[in-house]
Every structure is written in C-alpha cells, then in structure tokens.
Design a protein around this motif. Structure first.
Motif, PDB file in Angstrom:
ATOM      1  N   ALA A  69       1.033  -1.350   0.093  1.00 27.44           N
ATOM      2  CA  ALA A  69      -0.113   0.098  -0.585  1.00 27.44           C
ATOM      3  C   ALA A  69       0.690   0.860  -0.494  1.00 27.44           C
ATOM      4  O   ALA A  69       0.208   2.522  -0.181  1.00 27.44           O
ATOM      5  CB  ALA A  69      -0.584  -0.071   1.164  1.00 27.44           C
ATOM      6  N   ALA A  70       2.301   1.445   0.360  1.00 31.57           N
ATOM      7  CA  ALA A  70       2.522   2.315   0.600  1.00 31.57           C
ATOM      8  C   ALA A  70       4.206   2.505  -1.544  1.00 31.57           C
ATOM      9  O   ALA A  70       4.777   3.804  -0.786  1.00 31.57           O
ATOM     10  CB  ALA A  70       3.735   2.179   1.351  1.00 31.57           C
ATOM     11  N   VAL A  71       3.730   1.716  -1.789  1.00 32.54           N
ATOM     12  CA  VAL A  71       5.035   1.551  -3.295  1.00 32.54           C
ATOM     13  C   VAL A  71       3.908   2.837  -3.832  1.00 32.54           C
ATOM     14  O   VAL A  71       3.091   3.238  -4.305  1.00 32.54           O
ATOM     15  CB  VAL A  71       4.226   0.574  -4.058  1.00 32.54           C
ATOM     16  N   PRO A  72       5.368   3.669  -4.019  1.00 31.35           N
ATOM     17  CA  PRO A  72       4.509   5.033  -4.675  1.00 31.35           C
ATOM     18  C   PRO A  72       3.941   5.009  -6.456  1.00 31.35           C
ATOM     19  O   PRO A  72       4.735   3.516  -6.825  1.00 31.35           O
ATOM     20  CB  PRO A  72       5.883   5.832  -4.696  1.00 31.35           C
ATOM     21  N   ASP A  73       4.023   5.833  -6.920  1.00 33.18           N
ATOM     22  CA  ASP A  73       3.247   5.605  -8.948  1.00 33.18           C
ATOM     23  C   ASP A  73       4.575   5.601  -9.611  1.00 33.18           C
ATOM     24  O   ASP A  73       5.812   6.637  -8.756  1.00 33.18           O
ATOM     25  CB  ASP A  73       2.532   6.785  -9.150  1.00 33.18           C
ATOM     26  N   GLY A  74       4.943   4.665 -10.086  1.00 31.18           N
ATOM     27  CA  GLY A  74       6.156   4.177 -10.600  1.00 31.18           C
ATOM     28  C   GLY A  74       7.388   3.622 -10.652  1.00 31.18           C
ATOM     29  O   GLY A  74       8.343   2.811 -10.446  1.00 31.18           O
ATOM     30  N   VAL A  75       6.784   2.595  -9.431  1.00 26.80           N
ATOM     31  CA  VAL A  75       7.588   1.651  -8.587  1.00 26.80           C
ATOM     32  C   VAL A  75       6.295   0.309  -9.323  1.00 26.80           C
ATOM     33  O   VAL A  75       5.477  -0.298  -8.852  1.00 26.80           O
ATOM     34  CB  VAL A  75       7.726   1.912  -7.179  1.00 26.80           C
ATOM     35  N   TYR A  76       8.271  -0.769  -9.010  1.00 25.07           N
ATOM     36  CA  TYR A  76       7.020  -2.115  -9.342  1.00 25.07           C
ATOM     37  C   TYR A  76       7.998  -3.321  -8.435  1.00 25.07           C
ATOM     38  O   TYR A  76       8.419  -2.637  -7.815  1.00 25.07           O
ATOM     39  CB  TYR A  76       7.572  -3.098 -10.666  1.00 25.07           C
ATOM     40  N   LEU A  77       6.638  -3.766  -7.393  1.00 29.47           N
ATOM     41  CA  LEU A  77       6.839  -4.419  -6.534  1.00 29.47           C
ATOM     42  C   LEU A  77       7.214  -5.826  -6.672  1.00 29.47           C
ATOM     43  O   LEU A  77       6.174  -6.390  -7.479  1.00 29.47           O
ATOM     44  CB  LEU A  77       6.711  -4.147  -5.159  1.00 29.47           C
ATOM     45  N   VAL A  78       8.607  -6.141  -6.528  1.00 25.66           N
ATOM     46  CA  VAL A  78       8.801  -7.870  -6.735  1.00 25.66           C
ATOM     47  C   VAL A  78       8.302  -8.755  -5.470  1.00 25.66           C
ATOM     48  O   VAL A  78       9.125  -8.009  -4.243  1.00 25.66           O
ATOM     49  CB  VAL A  78       9.883  -8.272  -7.492  1.00 25.66           C
ATOM     50  N   GLN A  79       7.893  -9.689  -5.068  1.00 22.80           N
ATOM     51  CA  GLN A  79       7.266 -10.377  -4.332  1.00 22.80           C
ATOM     52  C   GLN A  79       7.352 -11.886  -4.133  1.00 22.80           C
ATOM     53  O   GLN A  79       6.991 -11.966  -4.879  1.00 22.80           O
ATOM     54  CB  GLN A  79       6.048  -9.379  -3.141  1.00 22.80           C
ATOM     55  N   GLY A  80       7.313 -12.865  -3.307  1.00 23.52           N
ATOM     56  CA  GLY A  80       7.166 -13.860  -3.190  1.00 23.52           C
ATOM     57  C   GLY A  80       8.478 -14.771  -3.255  1.00 23.52           C
ATOM     58  O   GLY A  80       9.263 -14.440  -3.420  1.00 23.52           O
ATOM     59  N   TYR A  81       8.454 -15.949  -2.680  1.00 25.79           N
ATOM     60  CA  TYR A  81       9.147 -16.745  -2.168  1.00 25.79           C
ATOM     61  C   TYR A  81       9.199 -18.289  -2.628  1.00 25.79           C
ATOM     62  O   TYR A  81       8.054 -18.375  -1.892  1.00 25.79           O
ATOM     63  CB  TYR A  81       9.925 -17.030  -0.746  1.00 25.79           C
ATOM     64  N   ARG A  83      11.833 -17.994  -5.865  1.00 25.81           N
ATOM     65  CA  ARG A  83      11.738 -17.475  -7.264  1.00 25.81           C
ATOM     66  C   ARG A  83      12.563 -17.734  -8.280  1.00 25.81           C
ATOM     67  O   ARG A  83      13.816 -17.245  -7.298  1.00 25.81           O
ATOM     68  CB  ARG A  83      10.828 -16.286  -7.540  1.00 25.81           C
ATOM     69  N   PRO A  84      13.320 -17.498  -9.347  1.00 28.54           N
ATOM     70  CA  PRO A  84      13.993 -17.033  -9.664  1.00 28.54           C
ATOM     71  C   PRO A  84      15.519 -16.448  -9.794  1.00 28.54           C
ATOM     72  O   PRO A  84      14.614 -15.327  -9.572  1.00 28.54           O
ATOM     73  CB  PRO A  84      13.911 -17.653 -11.377  1.00 28.54           C
ATOM     74  N   TYR A  85      16.092 -17.253  -9.586  1.00 27.20           N
ATOM     75  CA  TYR A  85      17.536 -16.006  -9.009  1.00 27.20           C
ATOM     76  C   TYR A  85      17.346 -15.251  -7.811  1.00 27.20           C
ATOM     77  O   TYR A  85      18.028 -14.058  -7.867  1.00 27.20           O
ATOM     78  CB  TYR A  85      17.948 -15.420 -10.096  1.00 27.20           C
ATOM     79  N   SER A  86      16.377 -15.965  -6.701  1.00 27.94           N
ATOM     80  CA  SER A  86      15.982 -14.878  -5.958  1.00 27.94           C
ATOM     81  C   SER A  86      15.719 -13.263  -5.143  1.00 27.94           C
ATOM     82  O   SER A  86      15.251 -12.520  -6.072  1.00 27.94           O
ATOM     83  CB  SER A  86      17.414 -15.485  -4.585  1.00 27.94           C
ATOM     84  N   MET A  87      17.387 -12.580  -4.889  1.00 30.23           N
ATOM     85  CA  MET A  87      16.942 -11.278  -4.728  1.00 30.23           C
ATOM     86  C   MET A  87      16.948 -10.894  -6.215  1.00 30.23           C
ATOM     87  O   MET A  87      16.936  -9.443  -5.979  1.00 30.23           O
ATOM     88  CB  MET A  87      18.499 -11.300  -3.775  1.00 30.23           C
ATOM     89  N   LEU A  88      17.406 -11.277  -7.490  1.00 31.57           N
ATOM     90  CA  LEU A  88      17.568 -10.276  -8.204  1.00 31.57           C
ATOM     91  C   LEU A  88      16.450 -10.939  -9.419  1.00 31.57           C
ATOM     92  O   LEU A  88      16.885 -10.831 -10.941  1.00 31.57           O
ATOM     93  CB  LEU A  88      18.860 -10.701  -8.758  1.00 31.57           C
ATOM     94  N   THR A  89      15.763 -11.711  -8.740  1.00 30.55           N
ATOM     95  CA  THR A  89      14.421 -12.061 -10.624  1.00 30.55           C
ATOM     96  C   THR A  89      13.988 -10.178 -10.880  1.00 30.55           C
ATOM     97  O   THR A  89      13.495  -9.535 -10.505  1.00 30.55           O
ATOM     98  CB  THR A  89      13.627 -12.338  -9.400  1.00 30.55           C
ATOM     99  N   MET A  90      13.583 -11.306 -12.403  1.00 24.53           N
ATOM    100  CA  MET A  90      13.407 -10.235 -13.517  1.00 24.53           C
ATOM    101  C   MET A  90      14.583  -9.417 -13.773  1.00 24.53           C
ATOM    102  O   MET A  90      14.699  -8.617 -14.788  1.00 24.53           O
ATOM    103  CB  MET A  90      12.214  -9.103 -12.947  1.00 24.53           C
ATOM    104  N   LEU A  91      15.709  -8.883 -13.151  1.00 24.14           N
ATOM    105  CA  LEU A  91      16.966  -8.507 -13.407  1.00 24.14           C
ATOM    106  C   LEU A  91      17.492  -8.746 -15.104  1.00 24.14           C
ATOM    107  O   LEU A  91      17.583 -10.129 -15.377  1.00 24.14           O
ATOM    108  CB  LEU A  91      18.097  -8.165 -11.960  1.00 24.14           C
ATOM    109  N   ASP A  92      17.673  -7.972 -15.801  1.00 25.91           N
ATOM    110  CA  ASP A  92      18.022  -8.281 -17.100  1.00 25.91           C
ATOM    111  C   ASP A  92      19.081  -6.536 -17.913  1.00 25.91           C
ATOM    112  O   ASP A  92      18.710  -5.388 -17.455  1.00 25.91           O
ATOM    113  CB  ASP A  92      16.760  -8.442 -18.056  1.00 25.91           C
ATOM    114  N   GLY A  93      18.626  -6.288 -18.970  1.00 27.46           N
ATOM    115  CA  GLY A  93      19.679  -5.833 -19.741  1.00 27.46           C
ATOM    116  C   GLY A  93      19.223  -4.414 -19.810  1.00 27.46           C
ATOM    117  O   GLY A  93      19.323  -3.620 -20.451  1.00 27.46           O
TER     118      GLY A  93
END
Length: 281
Positions: A69-81, A83-93
């Motif tokens: 509920a506190a996440v500002p506009d323009g921010v995406y929250l990656v949550q859950g466990y 998940r692929p590559y743990s602390m860096l899920t979705m990190l790409d170029g």
C-alpha cells in the motif's frame, strides 16, 4: 532509465533481534515499518533523480515484507518466494543500474549482525574463487553478467571492506554496525535517510558520468560451500560436486547465473533434508 533495488532486512537500521525477522516473530511488525519506509524513500528519490521506472525486489526471507500500500506510482514491487534467481528476479539488460539496500556481511564475519550467505540455516560459509563471499558479491557477479552495474550498496558496516576490496566506484552507505551476531548500533532514521540520499545522488552522478563500476572476480567461478549439516553434503555430493570434507563441496561454473542457480538449489535441498530429519519419528 530503469533502476533495480534489491532490499534485504538484516542490514537495515532498527533491526537488532531475530524477533523481527520472520512473520511469526513477536516484533516483525517493527521490521515491516522500517523496510517499507526505507523502500518508499529510496524509490521516490530515484524517480526524482531521473529514473522513469523503479523495481523494488523484496529480498528477505519469504520476500513479502514490504507493505504494498506504500509503493509509490512508477514503482513495481517484486515479491514472493521461491522465485528465479532469488534477490535479483527479473533483472536484465533493460535496467540502467541496480542497488543493494539493507545488505549484511558474509557468513563467518566477526561481529557481523546476523551474518550469513544466502541461507543461514543451510550454509556455514560460502567461497567463490577462494574468497569468502557475501550475497553482495554473488549477486554483483550475476548483475554484471546481465550487463547491469551495481552502483550502491547500503547496510552493515562490516560489509564495507568486501565492497571496497572487490569492486571500484560502488558507493557504500553505512546504515548500521553490528556489535555482535545479535546486537547493532545505528543513528536515527532521519540521519540514515539523509546519508542514503547523499549516497544515491553520488552513485547516480557516477553512473551519468560514465564511471566504470568494476568487479575484480572473473569467471570461471569455483564455488566452495561448507554446510552446517554433513548430511546435506552427503546429498549435495550426488549433484556431481566434488566432496572436499565431511561438510564441504566444490564445483566450478562458467557463468554467474549457473553458480547462483546452483546455490539456490543447494539451499532448497538443505531445507528439504532438514524437513526430512524432523519428520522421522
């Protein structure tokens, strides 16, 4: 520009007891307030500094610690466990930079607050190319492989020497200092946010000025893992890893993604062995 922020808990100020680290603990609500407040602040400052999108990766425990509920506009929250590559899920170029907030020292660090690497329940110590490795170092190697520089690390003061020894130009911000495994000292939250603000501005300035954020460890990566339980080593040996002693295995990888994936599999394997032992009646 897109920013990726991986935020852990043990390296944050205001966290000084295991009573704060998991949802079933008595003071976990305090930790939620702290990690949410700092996450919100960092995300807003990055947007102010010119990033068009910020991805916040909730990276502690079950990885559901930040109040959505506190996440500002323009921010995406990656949550859950898990998940692929743990602390860096979705990190790409597509990301311009990544930052590690609330990170702690490597397993086996004297007076590091809740020092551990990847899984404190499973791993006693973790080494990469002979270097005692923290989550900072392992995750940084993965980020480099994805073409994304780590520009800032913030957390326990005992992590500073590793950051400064094995990298260049990464800004380090001290958020707390471990006094023992179960004790730490930290300034007021307003002071912490002030220091984080300075660090973020410096890191982003370096990024925009084309500073090179170097890491000195290079592939291939020889991973040595010492387990807390030699039964886990018995099982892990079946993966084809070399057995060094009762508690330790070793395996070499050509890429950081292969190494990080293997570490995650070992962590799940260790938890499985722990469950198996507890279920034998």
């Amino acid at each position: 520009m897109k920013a990726y922020v991986s935020i852990d808990l043990e390296g944050l100020p205001g966290i000084a007891s295991t009573t704060m680290t998991t949802p079933d603990k008595t003071q976990f609500s305090i930790a939620v307030k702290v990690i949410t407040r700092i996450s919100e602040f960092v995300a807003k400052r990055l947007l102010d500094l010119g990033f068009t999108e910020v991805y916040l990766a909730d990276s502690h425990g079950l990885m559901t610690n930040i109040d959505y509920a506190a996440v500002p506009d323009g921010v995406y929250l990656v949550q859950g466990y898990p998940r692929p590559y743990s602390m860096l899920t979705m990190l790409d170029g597509s990301f311009s930079a990544t930052m590690f907030i609330g990170y702690h020292s490597a397993a086996g660090t004297t007076r590091g607050f809740l020092d551990h690497t990847m899984s404190g329940r499973v791993f006693y110590e973790v080494y990469v190319n002979g270097v005692k490795a923290s989550e900072f170092l392992i995750n940084s190697l993965y980020a480099r492989e994805k073409g994304v520089p780590v520009i800032l690390v913030a957390g326990d003061a005992h992590l500073r020497s590793e950051v400064e020894t094995y990298s260049t130009n990464i800004v380090f911000v001290e958020l707390k200092k471990g006094l023992s495994r179960y004790a730490a000292v930290y300034p007021s939250l307003s002071r912490v946010l002030e220091e984080l603000d300075k660090g973020l501005r410096t890191a982003v300035d370096r990024l925009k000025s084309k500073h090179e954020f170097k890491l000195f460890l290079q592939p291939p990566y020889t991973l040595a893992v010492k387990f807390r339980d030699n039964l886990v080593a018995d099982v892990a040996e079946m993966t084809g890893a070399e057995r060094l002693d009762a508690y330790t295995i070793k395996k070499t990888f050509g890429s950081a993604s292969e190494m990080l994936g293997f570490i995650e599999v070992l962590a799940y394997l260790g938890l499985g062995v722990e469950y198996l032992k507890s279920s034998i009646k």
